[in-house]
Design an enzyme around this catalytic site. Sequence first.
Site, PDB file in Angstrom:
ATOM      1  N   TYR A  17       0.814  -1.219   0.000  1.00 33.91           N
ATOM      2  CA  TYR A  17       0.000   0.000   0.000  1.00 33.91           C
ATOM      3  C   TYR A  17       0.849   1.272   0.000  1.00 33.91           C
ATOM      4  O   TYR A  17       0.602   2.190   0.779  1.00 33.91           O
ATOM      5  CB  TYR A  17      -0.939   0.028   1.220  1.00 33.91           C
ATOM      6  CG  TYR A  17      -1.657  -1.266   1.458  1.00 33.91           C
ATOM      7  CD1 TYR A  17      -2.678  -1.685   0.605  1.00 33.91           C
ATOM      8  CD2 TYR A  17      -1.306  -2.094   2.526  1.00 33.91           C
ATOM      9  CE1 TYR A  17      -3.328  -2.884   0.820  1.00 33.91           C
ATOM     10  CE2 TYR A  17      -1.956  -3.305   2.733  1.00 33.91           C
ATOM     11  CZ  TYR A  17      -2.966  -3.686   1.878  1.00 33.91           C
ATOM     12  OH  TYR A  17      -3.614  -4.872   2.087  1.00 33.91           O
ATOM     13  N   TYR A 144     -12.442  -7.134   6.562  1.00 37.72           N
ATOM     14  CA  TYR A 144     -11.265  -7.235   5.686  1.00 37.72           C
ATOM     15  C   TYR A 144     -10.986  -8.714   5.440  1.00 37.72           C
ATOM     16  O   TYR A 144     -10.888  -9.494   6.389  1.00 37.72           O
ATOM     17  CB  TYR A 144     -10.030  -6.569   6.301  1.00 37.72           C
ATOM     18  CG  TYR A 144      -8.812  -6.781   5.424  1.00 37.72           C
ATOM     19  CD1 TYR A 144      -8.630  -6.020   4.274  1.00 37.72           C
ATOM     20  CD2 TYR A 144      -7.884  -7.781   5.705  1.00 37.72           C
ATOM     21  CE1 TYR A 144      -7.551  -6.248   3.419  1.00 37.72           C
ATOM     22  CE2 TYR A 144      -6.803  -8.016   4.860  1.00 37.72           C
ATOM     23  CZ  TYR A 144      -6.649  -7.247   3.725  1.00 37.72           C
ATOM     24  OH  TYR A 144      -5.588  -7.483   2.885  1.00 37.72           O
ATOM     25  N   ASP A 245     -13.539 -16.314   8.848  1.00 35.48           N
ATOM     26  CA  ASP A 245     -12.188 -15.925   8.450  1.00 35.48           C
ATOM     27  C   ASP A 245     -11.385 -15.678   9.734  1.00 35.48           C
ATOM     28  O   ASP A 245     -11.454 -14.606  10.324  1.00 35.48           O
ATOM     29  CB  ASP A 245     -12.246 -14.671   7.579  1.00 35.48           C
ATOM     30  CG  ASP A 245     -10.862 -14.200   7.133  1.00 35.48           C
ATOM     31  OD1 ASP A 245      -9.854 -14.714   7.671  1.00 35.48           O
ATOM     32  OD2 ASP A 245     -10.795 -13.303   6.278  1.00 35.48           O
ATOM     33  N   LYS A 274      -1.804 -16.381   8.420  1.00 34.56           N
ATOM     34  CA  LYS A 274      -0.960 -15.551   9.288  1.00 34.56           C
ATOM     35  C   LYS A 274      -0.127 -16.332  10.316  1.00 34.56           C
ATOM     36  O   LYS A 274       0.959 -16.763   9.990  1.00 34.56           O
ATOM     37  CB  LYS A 274      -1.815 -14.459   9.929  1.00 34.56           C
ATOM     38  CG  LYS A 274      -2.232 -13.427   8.868  1.00 34.56           C
ATOM     39  CD  LYS A 274      -2.670 -12.112   9.443  1.00 34.56           C
ATOM     40  CE  LYS A 274      -2.666 -11.022   8.415  1.00 34.56           C
ATOM     41  NZ  LYS A 274      -3.963 -10.643   7.879  1.00 34.56           N
TER      42      LYS A 274
HETATM   43  C1  LIG Z   1      -4.481 -10.662   6.538  1.00 36.09           C
HETATM   44  C2  LIG Z   1      -5.847 -11.159   6.360  1.00 36.09           C
HETATM   45  C3  LIG Z   1      -6.238 -11.783   5.157  1.00 36.09           C
HETATM   46  C4  LIG Z   1      -5.321 -11.908   3.971  1.00 36.09           C
HETATM   47  O1  LIG Z   1      -4.210 -12.685   4.215  1.00 36.09           O
HETATM   48  P1  LIG Z   1      -2.898 -12.548   3.277  1.00 36.09           P
HETATM   49  O2  LIG Z   1      -2.001 -13.616   3.762  1.00 36.09           O
HETATM   50  O3  LIG Z   1      -2.385 -11.161   3.492  1.00 36.09           O
HETATM   51  O4  LIG Z   1      -3.355 -12.747   1.880  1.00 36.09           O
HETATM   52  C5  LIG Z   1      -7.532 -12.266   5.083  1.00 36.09           C
HETATM   53  N1  LIG Z   1      -8.389 -12.143   6.120  1.00 36.09           N
HETATM   54  C6  LIG Z   1      -8.038 -11.570   7.274  1.00 36.09           C
HETATM   55  C7  LIG Z   1      -9.023 -11.502   8.394  1.00 36.09           C
HETATM   56  C8  LIG Z   1      -6.772 -11.037   7.438  1.00 36.09           C
HETATM   57  O5  LIG Z   1      -6.444 -10.426   8.584  1.00 36.09           O
END
Ligand SMILES: *Cc1c(COP(=O)(O)O)cnc(C)c1O
Length: 423
Positions: A17, A144, A245, A274
């Site tokens: 970004y 997100y 997620d 992550k």
């Molecule tokens: C960081 C994140 C993503 C994306 O993961 P990347 O490894 O950066 O592609 C998706 N969902 C959530 C909730 C996130 O925090």
Amino acid sequence: MNSSDLAFDTKHIWHPYTSMSQPIPTYPVVEAKGVELIMADGKVLVDGMSSWWAAIHGYNHPILNQAVTAQLQKMSHVMFGGITHPAAIKLCRQLVEITPEPLECVFLADSGSVAVEVSLKMALQYWQARGEKRQRILTLRHGYHGDTFGAMAVCDPENSMHGLYKGYLPPHIFVDAPQCGFHEEWDSRDLAAITREVDEKQQEIAAIILEPIVQGAGGMRFYHPKYLKGVRELCDRYGILLIADEIATGFGRTGKLFACDHANISPDIMCLGKALTGGYMTLSATITTRHVADTISNGEAGCFMHGPTFMGNPLACAVADASLKLLRESPWQQTVAKIEQQLIEELTPLSSHSRVKDVRILGAIGVVEMCEPVNTAELQKKFVAQGVWVRPFGRLIYVMPPYIISPEQLSKVTGAIRKVIEE
Ligand SMILES: *Cc1c(COP(=O)(O)O)cnc(C)c1O
């Protein structure tokens, strides 16, 4: 790294970004150990970010290093199409064991965004297999879910990239995010908006995707577990799939192993990423129930249509397996609770400051929401000058340190936040 290396970086390398023509400064880091990042000039920074939620055990961990080196001696990669290997099997065994009960079929992929893509494709194939045309996804504002197209389409429509790619993203359904904070008294009216939308559009909705309990990059908002419970019930009522997620929230960050555990619910599909590898490598997992997996597999396509080149990468699987084991054998509940307590003690007093809108803490996450947007470059410079690594964005100054941070190191981080706000 010398000044010509840095000049090359500025001129030729994109950062997240960031403008290529007028980039904000980047800081050269040459080593990382424990909770410390070591800069090219030898200066040491205490890490408050865990490299975006990932490095839960800190950097350069002997056990994780060992897991990677041992795997490296055997094989660093082999295709997953038609081949399997012990590292993937060991990791997936653990994932099936620790995720909520009905989740048992694991799809490994490269990154969080891809895990989200996979979950959305699974939801579409699920309904196709059932002979129903359901292609819309319902999600919450301030969410997100990543930066690839499918994921972007379910990110907050105002504060994300929807405007930029107008006309290119499938139109999904957005409902207002819950208002009831995690620690506030529950008000069931919070569920009115989503209930109305689902009642009305249930025949079009393939799945609801949300970040359980903590909305991360979309605003660092913490909402009430009863909301999550209510959404699960709503999904059950209409047979809609629930995608959780947990890419940011998984692996103990919120005080529970998974944020879904706060509400005692299990989703139909869970996305992990992550911290999955303890921040060593990129890897993600999308885990479904047997019912979802069977339905997709018995459909017209006869299989799930996705298969990344580096699927189940052995190095990533080996370190993820070791990281999970390390976590499970540690007293992480107490560790995270202690960090939470210290964040409460050291950050909450800031809530009376005139420039601060709100301070909220959950597990090993501390958020100071300012009244006005902050200048990321300027603040980062001030943090580095004080020997800490914190990267604010928008109106948010927030931290999610590695779990191994000491009370002294954490005080250094919170002290620096206090100082930049009070200056
Ligand atoms: C960081 C994140 C993503 C994306 O993961 P990347 O490894 O950066 O592609 C998706 N969902 C959530 C909730 C996130 O925090």
